[in-house]
Write an enzyme that holds these catalytic residues in place. Structure first.
Site, short mmCIF file in Angstrom:
data_model
loop_
_atom_site.label_atom_id
_atom_site.label_comp_id
_atom_site.label_asym_id
_atom_site.label_seq_id
_atom_site.Cartn_x
_atom_site.Cartn_y
_atom_site.Cartn_z
N HIS A 65 0.26 7.83 -14.51
CA HIS A 65 -0.74 8.01 -13.45
C HIS A 65 0.04 8.45 -12.22
O HIS A 65 0.52 7.65 -11.44
CB HIS A 65 -1.46 6.69 -13.18
CG HIS A 65 -2.31 6.70 -11.94
ND1 HIS A 65 -3.31 7.62 -11.73
CD2 HIS A 65 -2.30 5.91 -10.83
CE1 HIS A 65 -3.88 7.39 -10.56
NE2 HIS A 65 -3.28 6.36 -9.99
N ARG A 107 0.83 -1.21 0.00
CA ARG A 107 0.00 0.00 0.00
C ARG A 107 0.87 1.26 0.00
O ARG A 107 1.89 1.32 0.67
CB ARG A 107 -0.92 0.02 1.23
CG ARG A 107 -1.92 1.18 1.19
CD ARG A 107 -2.65 1.34 2.51
NE ARG A 107 -3.51 0.21 2.81
CZ ARG A 107 -4.22 0.10 3.92
NH1 ARG A 107 -4.14 1.05 4.85
NH2 ARG A 107 -4.98 -0.95 4.14
N ARG A 130 4.19 7.12 -6.09
CA ARG A 130 3.87 5.80 -6.63
C ARG A 130 5.12 5.07 -7.11
O ARG A 130 5.21 3.85 -7.04
CB ARG A 130 2.86 5.94 -7.77
CG ARG A 130 1.50 6.46 -7.32
CD ARG A 130 0.56 6.67 -8.50
NE ARG A 130 -0.75 7.15 -8.07
CZ ARG A 130 -1.07 8.43 -7.95
NH1 ARG A 130 -0.17 9.37 -8.22
NH2 ARG A 130 -2.29 8.79 -7.56
N ASN A 166 -0.11 0.12 -7.86
CA ASN A 166 0.80 1.21 -8.19
C ASN A 166 2.27 0.84 -7.99
O ASN A 166 2.57 0.03 -7.12
CB ASN A 166 0.48 2.44 -7.34
CG ASN A 166 -0.66 3.24 -7.92
OD1 ASN A 166 -0.74 3.44 -9.12
ND2 ASN A 166 -1.56 3.71 -7.06
N THR A 197 -6.89 5.41 -0.63
CA THR A 197 -7.92 5.71 -1.63
C THR A 197 -8.65 4.41 -1.96
O THR A 197 -8.06 3.34 -1.89
CB THR A 197 -7.31 6.28 -2.93
OG1 THR A 197 -6.40 5.33 -3.48
CG2 THR A 197 -6.59 7.60 -2.66
N ARG A 251 -10.96 12.91 -12.08
CA ARG A 251 -10.72 13.99 -11.10
C ARG A 251 -10.67 15.34 -11.81
O ARG A 251 -11.22 16.34 -11.32
CB ARG A 251 -9.40 13.73 -10.36
CG ARG A 251 -9.46 12.58 -9.36
CD ARG A 251 -8.09 12.31 -8.75
NE ARG A 251 -8.15 11.29 -7.71
CZ ARG A 251 -7.22 10.36 -7.51
NH1 ARG A 251 -6.14 10.33 -8.29
NH2 ARG A 251 -7.35 9.47 -6.54
#
Length: 332
Positions: free
Chosen positions: A193, A99, A106, A138, A248, A169
Site C-alpha cells: 500500500h 501521522r 509510508r 501506516n 486523509t 482509487r
C-alpha cells in the site's frame, strides 16, 4: 422504587447476553473517527468501543457520537483509555500511530509506529483474544506483520487495510476516464500500500472485456492513451490529499468499513488485504503483501491465485523486497 423500576419489569432473572458484534477502533484521529462513523452508518456493530491516550479528545469524540445515537441503530458507544473497554470485541481496528506528514513516505513512519504497537497489541490480545485484528496505521503492510508477530494470533486473524483503498482509487480514476461507475470497472492494485504498489493491467476489464486486449500497450510505455498515468494518480493520490487538506480520512474510513462488513456479515467477498506472502509469485521474504483474498467471519479464509504476466510478477517481487529492506531492520 425508582422511575426505571416503575416503568420496566424484568422477565429474565439472569443478565442479558452481551454484545455479539462489538467493534473497537483504536485511535480517534482523523482516520479512526472516519472509520468509526463509516462502521456506524453501515450498521455493522451492536457496540462500538473507542480507545486513545488523548483522554479529552477521546471523551469529546465519544460524546459527539453518543449525542447522535438516536439517528443510528447502534446506541451503545463506549470509550476509555483503558483497554478493558475493548473486552470481547469481534473486530479490533488499529488506526493509532504517528501521522504521515506532507511528502513523507509510508515507510519512513515505520519505527515510530512499531514502538506504539508494542503497547497497543498486547492490550488488545489481553481483552479480546479471539478477535480479528485489522491494522490501518501506516506503513500498513509492515505493521500488519508487526501486529502478527506481537499478537501471536494465527495469520488468518491478522489483516490490514492494504491496497483495498488503492484499488478503489484505481477503479474511480478508470471510471472517470471511461465515464462509467467505479463498480463497473474492474482492476486490482496488489503489493505494498504505497509507492511500490503494482497495477495488474492484465486483469483490468469492463463487463468481462479485457482492456489490454483492446489496447495491448495499456499500462506500458508508448501507450498513446497514457493509461500508466492512472496508476501514478493512485500512488500520488494520498500525497495530494494530504497536501490539500492535511490528512486523509474519508476514503480510508469507508474502505475500513467495507472490510469490517465482509467479516461481520460473513460476505466471503473478494478483496485485497496484506497477507503472509512468502512463496507466492516468487516472493522469498517473510512479508505481508496485498493480494486478492476472501474475508469472512473467521478472518482471511482464502487467497485467490492470480495469473500475472512476468513483468507484473517481477514488480510484485520488487515490492516485497522494498518492504523487506525496511522490515528486516526492525526491533520487535
Amino acid at each position: 422504587m425508582s422511575t426505571k423500576e416503575k416503568l420496566i419489569g424484568h422477565v429474565m432473572k439472569e443478565e442479558p447476553i452481551g454484545s455479539r458484534n462489538k467493534v473497537t477502533v483504536v485511535g480517534v484521529g482523523m482516520v479512526g473517527m472516519a472509520s468509526a462513523v463509516s462502521i456506524l452508518l453501515k450498521d455493522l456493530c451492536d457496540e462500538l468501543a473507542l480507545v486513545d491516550v488523548m483522554e479529552d479528545k477521546l471523551k469529546g469524540e465519544a460524546m459527539d457520537l453518543q449525542h447522535g445515537s438516536l439517528f443510528l441503530k447502534t446506541h451503545k458507544i463506549v470509550a476509555d483509555k483503558d483497554y478493558s473497554v475493548t473486552a470481547n470485541s469481534r473486530v479490533v481496528v488499529v488506526t493509532a500511530g504517528a501521522r504521515q506528514q506532507e511528502g513523507e513516505s509510508r515507510l519512513n513512519l515505520v519505527q515510530r509506529n512499531v514502538n506504539i504497537f508494542k503497547f497497543i497489541i498486547p492490550n488488545i490480545v489481553k481483552y479480546s483474544p479471539n478477535c480479528i485484528l485489522m491494522v490501518v496505521s501506516n506503513p500498513v503492510d509492515i505493521l500488519t506483520y508487526v501486529a502478527w508477530k506481537l499478537s501471536g494470533f494465527p495469520r488468518h486473524r491478522v489483516i490490514g487495510s492494504g491496497t483495498n483503498l488503492d484499488s478503489a482509487r484505481f477503479r474511480h480514476i478508470m471510471g472517470e476516464k471511461l465515464h462509467l461507475h467505479p463498480s463497473s470497472c474492474h482492476g486490482w492494485i496488489v503489493g505494498e500500500h504505497g509507492d511500490s504498489s503494482v497495477p495488474v493491467w492484465s486483469g483490468v476489464n469492463v463487463a468481462g472485456v479485457s482492456l489490454q486486449t483492446l489496447n495491448p500497450k495499456m499500462g506500458a510505455e508508448g501507450d498513446s492513451e497514457n493509461w500508466k498515468a492512472v496508476h501514478k494518480m493512485v500512488v500520488d493520490g494520498a500525497y495530494e490529499v494530504i497536501k490539500l487538506k492535511g490528512y486523509t480520512s474519508w476514503a480510508i474510513g469507508m474502505s475500513v468499513a467495507d472490510l469490517v462488513e465482509s467479516i461481520v456479515k460473513n460476505c466471503t467477498k473478494c478483496t485485497q488485504c496484506p497477507r503472509w506472502s512468502r512463496g507466492m509469485h516468487g516472493v522469498k521474504d517473510e512479508v505481508f503483501l496485498s493480494v486478492p483474498c476472501v474475508l469472512g467471519n473467521s478472518g482471511l479464509t482464502d487467497v485467490i491465485h492470480m495469473t500475472l504476466k512476468p513483468e507484473e510478477e517481477k514488480q510484485l517481487v520488487k515490492s516485497a523486497e522494498t518492504l523487506w529492506g525496511v522490515q528486516k531492520e526492525l526491533t520487535l
